[in-house]
Motif scaffolding. Structure first.
Motif, mmCIF file in Angstrom:
data_model
loop_
_atom_site.group_PDB
_atom_site.id
_atom_site.type_symbol
_atom_site.label_atom_id
_atom_site.label_comp_id
_atom_site.label_asym_id
_atom_site.label_seq_id
_atom_site.Cartn_x
_atom_site.Cartn_y
_atom_site.Cartn_z
ATOM 1 N N GLY A 118 -4.875 0.349 -5.918
ATOM 2 C CA GLY A 118 -4.097 -0.599 -5.123
ATOM 3 C C GLY A 118 -3.972 -0.177 -3.675
ATOM 4 O O GLY A 118 -4.012 -1.020 -2.763
ATOM 5 N N VAL A 119 -3.845 1.131 -3.416
ATOM 6 C CA VAL A 119 -3.794 1.625 -2.037
ATOM 7 C C VAL A 119 -5.101 1.331 -1.317
ATOM 8 O O VAL A 119 -5.124 0.905 -0.154
ATOM 9 N N ALA A 120 -6.220 1.576 -2.005
ATOM 10 C CA ALA A 120 -7.523 1.309 -1.394
ATOM 11 C C ALA A 120 -7.710 -0.183 -1.105
ATOM 12 O O ALA A 120 -8.266 -0.563 -0.066
ATOM 13 N N GLY A 123 0.808 -1.218 0.000
ATOM 14 C CA GLY A 123 0.000 0.000 0.000
ATOM 15 C C GLY A 123 0.840 1.265 0.000
ATOM 16 O O GLY A 123 0.566 2.208 -0.763
ATOM 17 N N ASP A 124 1.887 1.305 0.836
ATOM 18 C CA ASP A 124 2.749 2.484 0.877
ATOM 19 C C ASP A 124 3.523 2.655 -0.425
ATOM 20 O O ASP A 124 3.707 3.780 -0.909
ATOM 21 N N ARG A 125 3.967 1.554 -0.985
ATOM 22 C CA ARG A 125 4.693 1.642 -2.252
ATOM 23 C C ARG A 125 3.787 2.180 -3.357
ATOM 24 O O ARG A 125 4.199 3.026 -4.178
ATOM 25 N N LEU A 126 2.545 1.719 -3.387
ATOM 26 C CA LEU A 126 1.607 2.207 -4.401
ATOM 27 C C LEU A 126 1.242 3.671 -4.160
ATOM 28 O O LEU A 126 1.039 4.428 -5.113
ATOM 29 N N ALA A 127 1.148 4.071 -2.891
ATOM 30 C CA ALA A 127 0.867 5.481 -2.597
ATOM 31 C C ALA A 127 2.006 6.369 -3.085
ATOM 32 O O ALA A 127 1.772 7.452 -3.640
ATOM 33 N N LEU A 128 3.250 5.924 -2.889
ATOM 34 C CA LEU A 128 4.394 6.672 -3.403
ATOM 35 C C LEU A 128 4.379 6.719 -4.920
ATOM 36 O O LEU A 128 4.656 7.763 -5.531
ATOM 37 N N ALA A 178 -1.507 6.953 -11.825
ATOM 38 C CA ALA A 178 -1.831 7.376 -10.458
ATOM 39 C C ALA A 178 -3.157 6.784 -10.003
ATOM 40 O O ALA A 178 -3.289 6.323 -8.856
ATOM 41 N N ALA A 179 -4.154 6.767 -10.895
ATOM 42 C CA ALA A 179 -5.452 6.202 -10.529
ATOM 43 C C ALA A 179 -5.348 4.707 -10.252
ATOM 44 O O ALA A 179 -5.944 4.191 -9.292
ATOM 45 N N ALA A 180 -4.562 4.004 -11.072
ATOM 46 C CA ALA A 180 -4.379 2.571 -10.837
ATOM 47 C C ALA A 180 -3.660 2.318 -9.515
ATOM 48 O O ALA A 180 -3.995 1.376 -8.778
ATOM 49 N N ALA A 189 3.493 9.820 -9.878
ATOM 50 C CA ALA A 189 2.768 9.979 -11.144
ATOM 51 C C ALA A 189 2.034 11.312 -11.183
ATOM 52 O O ALA A 189 1.998 11.983 -12.225
ATOM 53 N N ARG A 190 1.441 11.721 -10.058
ATOM 54 C CA ARG A 190 0.763 13.021 -10.010
ATOM 55 C C ARG A 190 1.767 14.154 -10.235
ATOM 56 O O ARG A 190 1.469 15.139 -10.920
#
Length: 251
Positions: A192-194, A29-34, A186-188, A39-40
């Motif tokens: 994954g974070v969710a 989750g943290d990796r995907l948030a980063l 970023a959306a993808a 990406a943003r």
């Protein structure tokens, strides 16, 4: 004298505590948030470059428009000079009786119309300069000096050419296309974070403390540290977030 009446020695104390916790990124989750944040950021930078390209293109179009306006203004000024000379000749001819006064009056009307068109063209060129000032952020006096320095030069017209096809890499380098691609990434990642937020979380806490006492015969250092507890958290009630996340990811 009672023992309670004896003065107590003065003392100084100092203490500090540092606490920290660490969470294992079990499901990324943290990796995907980063990844989503990066990406943003890339998308925002691409939009900035897109704005630069748009401003540069608009400036080029406005500059060409001003040069065209300038050429039309010069032609109208030449027409006014020619009509002034023709008007003087027709007036002399009318006074000498070589031609009717109506022809001279018609020439004067043409001169007045040409001067009106020249005045309107000058106003249009001034509007083009105001637009260039807004696009380039230059002072108007400086901009007029630069334009006057290159006045009268003929614009080079590039040869006409046709592009049958473009490679995909060229389209992908467009700032707007790149920004859209980063938004998809970023959306993808946020999906994954969710999804990771629905799964168990493993956290470990710890703290370090220091205590110092100075006063009279007392001189003590009391340092402490602790590790734990090791916690495993599992979300039970989330108001339907896990269900909505699962439905959105399936779509």
């Amino acid at each position: 004298m009672c023992s309670s009446d004896l003065p107590l020695p003065l003392s100084n104390t100092a203490s500090a505590t540092l606490a920290a916790s660490w969470e294992a990124d079990l499901f990324g989750g943290d990796r995907l948030a980063l990844q989503a944040a990066e990406a943003r950021t890339a998308s925002a930078q691409a939009r900035w470059h897109d704005a630069r390209v748009l401003v540069a293109a608009e400036t080029a179009v406005q500059y060409l428009g001003y040069r065209y306006c300038e050429a039309v203004r010069a032609q109208l000024a030449a027409d006014v000079q020619a009509l002034d000379a023709l008007g003087r000749v027709t007036q002399l001819g009318a006074r000498a009786g070589l031609q009717s006064q109506s022809i001279a009056d018609q020439t004067d009307a043409q001169r007045a119309a040409a001067r009106a068109r020249l005045l309107a063209q000058r106003a249009a060129c001034d509007i083009d300069i105001k637009a260039l000032v807004a696009l380039t952020a230059l002072q108007e006096e400086d901009l007029r000096t630069r334009l006057l320095r290159h006045a009268g030069r003929s614009l080079e017209v590039p040869p006409v050419f046709a592009i049958a096809s473009l490679p995909t890499q060229v389209i992908a380098q467009r700032p707007d296309v790149f920004a859209a691609e980063r938004e998809v990434v970023a959306a993808a990642s946020e999906i994954g974070v969710a999804q990771a937020s629905r799964l168990p979380r493993l956290t470990l806490g710890g703290s370090i403390g220091a205590f110092n006492l100075r006063g009279g015969p007392l001189n003590a250092n009391l340092n402490t540290w602790s590790m734990g507890p090791l916690q495993l958290q599992l979300p039970v009630f989330d108001g339907g977030d896990r269900k909505s996340t699962r439905l959105n990811s399936s779509h």
